[in-house]
Design a protein around this motif. Structure first.
Motif, PDB file in Angstrom:
ATOM      1  N   ASP A  28       0.869  -1.140   0.101  1.00 40.15           N
ATOM      2  CA  ASP A  28      -0.084  -0.147  -0.132  1.00 40.15           C
ATOM      3  C   ASP A  28       0.898   1.172  -0.004  1.00 40.15           C
ATOM      4  N   LYS A  29       0.654   2.183  -1.031  1.00 44.51           N
ATOM      5  CA  LYS A  29       1.577   3.122  -1.166  1.00 44.51           C
ATOM      6  C   LYS A  29       1.236   4.452  -0.154  1.00 44.51           C
ATOM      7  N   ARG A  30       0.057   4.255   0.360  1.00 41.71           N
ATOM      8  CA  ARG A  30      -0.222   5.357   1.463  1.00 41.71           C
ATOM      9  C   ARG A  30       0.544   5.094   2.809  1.00 41.71           C
ATOM     10  N   ARG A  31       1.085   3.885   2.921  1.00 39.57           N
ATOM     11  CA  ARG A  31       1.638   3.489   4.234  1.00 39.57           C
ATOM     12  C   ARG A  31       3.262   3.331   4.106  1.00 39.57           C
ATOM     13  N   ASN A  32       3.618   2.449   2.857  1.00 37.77           N
ATOM     14  CA  ASN A  32       5.096   2.295   2.560  1.00 37.77           C
ATOM     15  C   ASN A  32       5.746   1.547   3.549  1.00 37.77           C
ATOM     16  N   PHE A  33       4.996   0.427   3.668  1.00 42.99           N
ATOM     17  CA  PHE A  33       5.695  -0.669   4.602  1.00 42.99           C
ATOM     18  C   PHE A  33       6.948  -1.386   3.919  1.00 42.99           C
ATOM     19  N   LEU A  34       6.592  -1.736   2.615  1.00 42.93           N
ATOM     20  CA  LEU A  34       7.666  -2.802   1.909  1.00 42.93           C
ATOM     21  C   LEU A  34       8.050  -1.740   0.836  1.00 42.93           C
ATOM     22  N   THR A  35       9.196  -1.221   0.919  1.00 42.17           N
ATOM     23  CA  THR A  35       9.785  -0.312  -0.145  1.00 42.17           C
ATOM     24  C   THR A  35      11.244  -0.834  -0.436  1.00 42.17           C
ATOM     25  N   TYR A  36      11.621   0.098  -1.553  1.00 45.39           N
ATOM     26  CA  TYR A  36      13.075  -0.533  -1.944  1.00 45.39           C
ATOM     27  C   TYR A  36      13.971  -0.091  -1.046  1.00 45.39           C
ATOM     28  N   ARG A  37      13.699   0.734  -0.035  1.00 39.81           N
ATOM     29  CA  ARG A  37      14.674   1.142   1.005  1.00 39.81           C
ATOM     30  C   ARG A  37      15.044  -0.269   1.901  1.00 39.81           C
ATOM     31  N   CYS A  38      14.119  -1.142   2.032  1.00 43.48           N
ATOM     32  CA  CYS A  38      14.291  -2.392   2.620  1.00 43.48           C
ATOM     33  C   CYS A  38      15.259  -3.047   1.863  1.00 43.48           C
ATOM     34  N   LEU A  39      15.834  -3.029   0.458  1.00 42.41           N
ATOM     35  CA  LEU A  39      16.712  -3.656  -0.063  1.00 42.41           C
ATOM     36  C   LEU A  39      18.083  -3.081   0.650  1.00 42.41           C
ATOM     37  N   CYS A  40      18.152  -1.956   1.050  1.00 47.10           N
ATOM     38  CA  CYS A  40      19.406  -1.314   1.578  1.00 47.10           C
ATOM     39  C   CYS A  40      19.887  -2.175   2.758  1.00 47.10           C
ATOM     40  N   TYR A  41      19.028  -2.773   3.643  1.00 43.11           N
ATOM     41  CA  TYR A  41      19.073  -3.461   4.810  1.00 43.11           C
ATOM     42  C   TYR A  41      19.587  -5.060   4.338  1.00 43.11           C
ATOM     43  N   LEU A  42      19.403  -5.228   3.150  1.00 41.23           N
ATOM     44  CA  LEU A  42      19.960  -6.689   2.686  1.00 41.23           C
ATOM     45  C   LEU A  42      21.434  -6.498   2.112  1.00 41.23           C
TER      46      LEU A  42
END
Length: 662
Positions: A458-472
């Motif tokens: 959901d783009k209103r909440r931005n839970f799963l975004t591409y910033r998550c990949l930075c943590y990988l």
């Protein structure tokens, strides 16, 4: 469930034999006590959904039951010495994931059942068993070795008897007893070797015949035909039924008179039912040979759907239902309480005050928090534990590597990543290995847990975004470029647009759109597909207030820009221009702004022809009044097709179409 260890480092995924003895648990134990003490109950079903804790319940009950049984035995026979005997334990037979689509696979499953049963015991426990087991270092094996060595020695002795006889005759006196009875010794050696050969051959023949059975016997005149077949083609439970009866009879006390069959329902249901029927027959045969007070019980741990496919009230002597300890109502509480245990340690490791506050927010119930939204879809203890284990690991790893900065909402995004990793492991593997830059490809978001996927994306909440990949460990500077390459690699504009629509709302998506808008080629005015793509980029930028939109006008013709924006008036074209104005990069120090200054044909602006009312409205909205536009007359087409002679300067001043005075 008491699954987290004493240091709160990890949640084990295996069943927990040390469950806390709550009042609810005592109710289960009470009914199991009654079932185990009733001599008429030999086949017990433990039924419940996947992951509700059936195995943990049974293993915790095993410790309690055997402890009480040992206590009773000591009271009844206090002088019996049990020091040299192993403490009894239930015999567990557990099947992994298996797809039984034919009889061969079902036969293989039966073989695995037998292997698990026999692997529990040593040859000394079941000395007369014909089931092939790993040879152990026993006196029986040593005896075979000595006999074979003796046989080999005698054969060699007979082989070289003549030269040995000459040697002895030359070295021993003529009156020696060996020389005197040479012929008798020779004959005796032959008889001994022949006897040993006959006995050994008979033994090997017996071993071979016991592993074969007669398939057909046909008499045709003077000829008789017998066809034999290896026993591997038979059903193993049929072939070894009596051997299994003997095994269970001999080891009943050692296994606490209980055999537990777990995870059988992961196979094809029809095959499971057929195997259960055979096991019940074996249970009956065993109990016919045992005293009434020493009977063996079979416990079947199954899902409720297996019961629906069989007449369980006829098969089982008793069925205990196990109710789920976690459901859509309680899952949030269970998940949040375990999350608190992990966060309490993370707070000690972190020096970032904003992160500590975010971790505190995790522990507060709320309708729109990540935990409250996703918990109703995480209805399996093991799934929750896997997510929490990964969340803790990713958080600690990034704290050590300084990968978490203030204001990033790192805990929320890392938890989202852990959920994605464990609910859709095949998709996680694809994106973590760099084979794709999409969390979900087209159509995949509806295949498994679609409601949960919608929440995370959901783009209103931005839970799963591409910033998550930075943590990988992804290089931040490459994420947006890889996204751009993924979009451009699609062979149709429809697929490109679908990808853009499904990008999370973050800075990497914005940079990806910026890369698409940035062009070096200037021959695209006639490319309708590129026009559709640009229109989608502008629509997304307007919706999300992206400020990378300046590249839309850089090197592109004014007419193409006006055409695209005019088609998006209802979807935020004016909002898009406002974003550019607030950005400040199109505004001069004196306050005037011109969003078209980067267009390649900016000098031709006042000479544009065949503009519509929508084109003209966009044009005057994107300009501030300057002397350049004073008295400039532009002809535009009205909605009725009539030509309107508009005063460009006054229209810009008043923000509306002002007709030219004659």
């Amino acid at each position: 469930m008491s699954s987290i260890n004493r240091d709160y480092l990890i949640f084990p995924l295996s069943c927990d034999p040390a469950l806390e003895e709550t009042e609810e648990r005592e109710i289960y134990y009470k009914y199991l006590d009654s079932a185990f003490d009733e001599p008429r109950i030999h086949n017990i079903g433990i039924a419940g959904g996947f992951g509700v804790g059936k195995s943990s319940l049974l293993r915790s009950y095993e410790k309690r039951y055997l402890r009480m049984a040992n206590l009773k035995q000591k009271i009844n026979n206090p002088f019996k010495d049990r020091r040299k005997k192993d403490e009894p334990r239930f015999l567990y037979v557990s099947m992994g994931e298996s797809q039984c689509n034919d009889s061969d696979n079902k036969n293989e499953t039966e073989r695995r059942i037998l292997l698990q049963i026999y692997s529990r015991f040593h040859k000394k426990d079941i000395p007369s068993s014909s089931f092939e087991m790993i040879h152990e270092s026993t006196g029986h094996l040593r005896t075979k070795t000595v006999v074979c060595s003796l046989f080999l020695f005698l054969v060699l002795l007979l082989t070289f008897f003549t030269p040995l006889g000459k040697l002895l005759k030359a070295t021993l006196p003529a009156a020696s007893i060996i020389i005197h009875y040479k012929t008798e010794i020779h004959a005796a050696l032959y008889l001994i070797v022949i006897g040993m050969a006959v006995i050994g051959g008979g033994y090997l023949t017996y071993q071979a015949l016991t592993k074969m059975y007669v398939k057909t016997l046909a008499l045709k005149g003077e000829k008789a035909e017998v066809a034999v077949e290896r026993t591997g083609t038979r059903d193993y439970l049929d072939q070894y039924s009596m051997d299994l009866v003997y095994c269970l009879e001999q080891t009943a006390e050692k296994i606490g008179h209980t055999v537990v069959f777990e995870d059988m329902d992961r196979m094809k249901t029809d095959d499971v039912i057929e195997i259960f029927v055979r096991l019940k027959e074996i249970n009956a045969m065993v109990n016919q040979r045992l005293p009434e007070d020493k009977y063996i019980r079979f416990v079947y741990v199954v899902k409720d759907e297996v019961l629906a496919r069989m007449e369980h009230y006829k098969f089982f002597d008793y069925v205990l239902p196990v109710l789920p300890g976690i459901n859509r109502v309680t899952s949030e509480y269970v998940f949040r309480e375990n999350l608190k245990k992990i966060n309490s340690l993370l707070k000690l490791q972190s020096s970032i005050d904003e992160l500590k506050k975010e971790l505190d927010d995790f522990e507060k119930p709320g309708k729109e928090t990540l935990v409250s939204l996703v918990a109703p879809y995480l209805l399996d203890y093991r799934l929750q534990y896997m997510i929490l284990n990964d969340y803790r690991f990713f958080m600690e790893l990034n704290l050590v590597n300084k990968g978490i900065k203030p204001g990033q909402h790192a805990a929320e995004q890392i938890l989202s990543l852990a959920i994605y990793k464990n609910v859709w492991p095949e998709y996680y593997d694809r994106i973590s290995s760099g084979r794709t830059m999409l969390f979900f490809k087209k159509g995949e978001e509806n295949q498994k847990q679609p409601e949960l996927a919608e929440i995370l994306m959901d783009k209103r909440r931005n839970f799963l975004t591409y910033r998550c990949l930075c943590y990988l460990g992804y290089d931040k500077s490459r994420i947006a470029y890889n996204l751009y390459c993924s979009v451009e690699a699609e062979n149709t504009v429809e697929k490109k647009i679908w990808m853009l629509d499904n990008l999370p709302n973050d800075e990497f998506a914005e940079e990806c759109l910026e890369n698409i808008l940035f062009v070096n080629e200037k021959k695209e005015d006639e490319d309708e597909q590129r026009k559709e793509l640009y229109k989608e980029v502008v629509r997304i930028s307007a919706k999300n207030y992206y400020q990378a939109s300046l590249f839309f006008f850089s090197g592109r013709s004014i007419r193409l820009c006006l055409e695209i924006l005019a088609e998006l008036i209802e979807e935020g074209a004016y909002q898009y221009i406002d974003t550019l104005w607030r950005d400040g990069r199109v505004t001069d120090p004196d306050g005037t702004y011109d969003i078209f200054r980067g267009c390649r044909d900016r000098e031709e602006l006042v000479n544009l022809k065949d503009l519509t009312v929508d084109h003209f409205s966009i044009l005057i909205y994107g300009l501030s009044y300057t002397e350049e536009f004073a008295g400039v007359c532009m002809e535009i087409k009205g909605a009725d097709g009539k030509i309107i002679r508009a005063d460009l300067g006054e229209s810009i001043r008043q923000g509306d179409i002002i007709e030219m005075l004659d």
